[in-house]
Design a protein around this motif. Structure first.
Motif, PDB file in Angstrom:
ATOM      1  N   GLU A   1      -3.565   9.956   3.244  1.00 53.39           N
ATOM      2  CA  GLU A   1      -4.096   9.221   2.289  1.00 53.39           C
ATOM      3  C   GLU A   1      -3.447   7.532   2.127  1.00 53.39           C
ATOM      4  OE1 GLU A   1      -4.648  13.033  -0.123  1.00 53.39           O
ATOM      5  OE2 GLU A   1      -3.000  12.081   1.153  1.00 53.39           O
ATOM      6  N   ARG A   2      -4.099   6.784   2.240  1.00 56.76           N
ATOM      7  CA  ARG A   2      -3.350   5.095   1.803  1.00 56.76           C
ATOM      8  C   ARG A   2      -4.244   4.743   0.843  1.00 56.76           C
ATOM      9  NH1 ARG A   2      -2.354   2.530   7.991  1.00 56.76           N
ATOM     10  NH2 ARG A   2      -1.477   4.530   8.851  1.00 56.76           N
ATOM     11  N   THR A   3      -3.451   4.092   0.022  1.00 55.71           N
ATOM     12  CA  THR A   3      -4.072   3.650  -1.480  1.00 55.71           C
ATOM     13  C   THR A   3      -3.046   2.322  -1.865  1.00 55.71           C
ATOM     14  OG1 THR A   3      -5.120   3.947  -3.349  1.00 55.71           O
ATOM     15  CG2 THR A   3      -3.125   5.114  -2.676  1.00 55.71           C
ATOM     16  N   GLU A   4      -3.831   1.831  -2.821  1.00 54.16           N
ATOM     17  CA  GLU A   4      -3.079   0.740  -3.292  1.00 54.16           C
ATOM     18  C   GLU A   4      -2.142   1.197  -4.574  1.00 54.16           C
ATOM     19  OE1 GLU A   4      -3.577  -2.487  -1.970  1.00 54.16           O
ATOM     20  OE2 GLU A   4      -5.020  -1.151  -0.936  1.00 54.16           O
TER      21      GLU A   4
ATOM     22  N   ASP B   1      -3.905   1.889  -7.804  1.00 54.75           N
ATOM     23  CA  ASP B   1      -5.095   2.664  -7.445  1.00 54.75           C
ATOM     24  C   ASP B   1      -4.968   3.830  -8.714  1.00 54.75           C
ATOM     25  OD1 ASP B   1      -7.225   4.398  -7.131  1.00 54.75           O
ATOM     26  OD2 ASP B   1      -6.854   4.362  -5.049  1.00 54.75           O
TER      27      ASP B   1
ATOM     28  N   ARG C   1       0.809  -1.357   0.045  1.00 50.22           N
ATOM     29  CA  ARG C   1       0.026   0.115  -0.101  1.00 50.22           C
ATOM     30  C   ARG C   1       0.768   1.126  -0.025  1.00 50.22           C
ATOM     31  NH1 ARG C   1      -2.024   0.180   6.421  1.00 50.22           N
ATOM     32  NH2 ARG C   1      -0.128   0.033   7.311  1.00 50.22           N
TER      33      ARG C   1
END
Length: 207
Positions: free
Chosen positions: A130-133, A136, A123
């Motif tokens: 913010e935390r995302t893949e 994404d 991640r």
């Protein structure tokens, strides 16, 4: 007792009690500083991203190494101009004879510091919270294209060139997991504390 040269912070995070003992960062080490290191169960080695390993850090490391103490590494001040992270990895491995296992990887440095890629959980952790893949699509709006491309290339290289984090090797004092962040801006400190909670040994009795 603990000397006044060592500051102590106790707090609870996610149901876990932390007792952090901060050894002085200057060259004037006392017996109390070394005594502090004999009382802890694991250590965090904080390295300036621009300066690399400093003499006083090496002194403290040697005391920890004599006891095969588990050591996590936090490379700090990524929000300032920093040395190449691969160069810092090499310095730790060569000068301290430790296996180096990055569990995070920085996205830029200085003014271009955007955050870190969490290699274990796949991640992206961004400065804004913010935390995302990694896959994404909105990452393209948060990170410049050239920087994002570089991150993907470096993440692939890190996975190929660096050993995976091994809990047994860490607990035996042979491998250090490496985190990147900025303590001043309170970025990735939580990532480090989560790692300590998950991987570091529980308190043990001491004579």
């Amino acid at each position: 007792g603990i000397s006044v040269t060592t500051s102590v912070m106790t707090f609870i995070r996610d149901g876990v009690i932390f007792n952090l003992l901060d050894t002085p960062g200057h060259e004037d080490f006392s017996e109390d500083t070394y005594r502090t290191l004999t009382a802890v169960d694991s250590a965090v080695m904080v390295i300036d991203a621009a300066k690399g390993i400093e003499p006083q850090t090496r002194k403290l490391f040697e005391v920890c190494r004599l006891r095969d103490m588990p050591i996590a590494t936090f490379i700090n001040k990524l929000d300032r101009e920093a040395r190449d992270p691969f160069e810092l990895m090499d310095q730790i491995a060569d000068e301290l004879a430790l296996d180096v296992a990055p569990v995070a990887w920085p996205i830029g440095s200085g003014r271009d510091f955007k955050g870190c890629y969490d290699l274990i959980n796949d991640r992206v952790l961004l400065m804004g919270g913010e935390r995302t893949e990694m896959d994404d699509p909105k990452l393209a709006d948060l990170i410049p294209a050239a920087q994002l491309s570089k991150l993907r290339d470096e993440a692939e290289l890190v996975r190929a060139a660096c050993p995976e984090f091994d809990l047994t090797a860490y607990l035996e004092g042979h491998m250090t997991p490496v985190y990147f962040g900025s303590a001043l801006r309170n970025f990735a400190v939580g990532h480090l504390l989560s790692g300590i909670s998950l991987y570091s040994p529980p308190p043990r009795s001491l004579p």
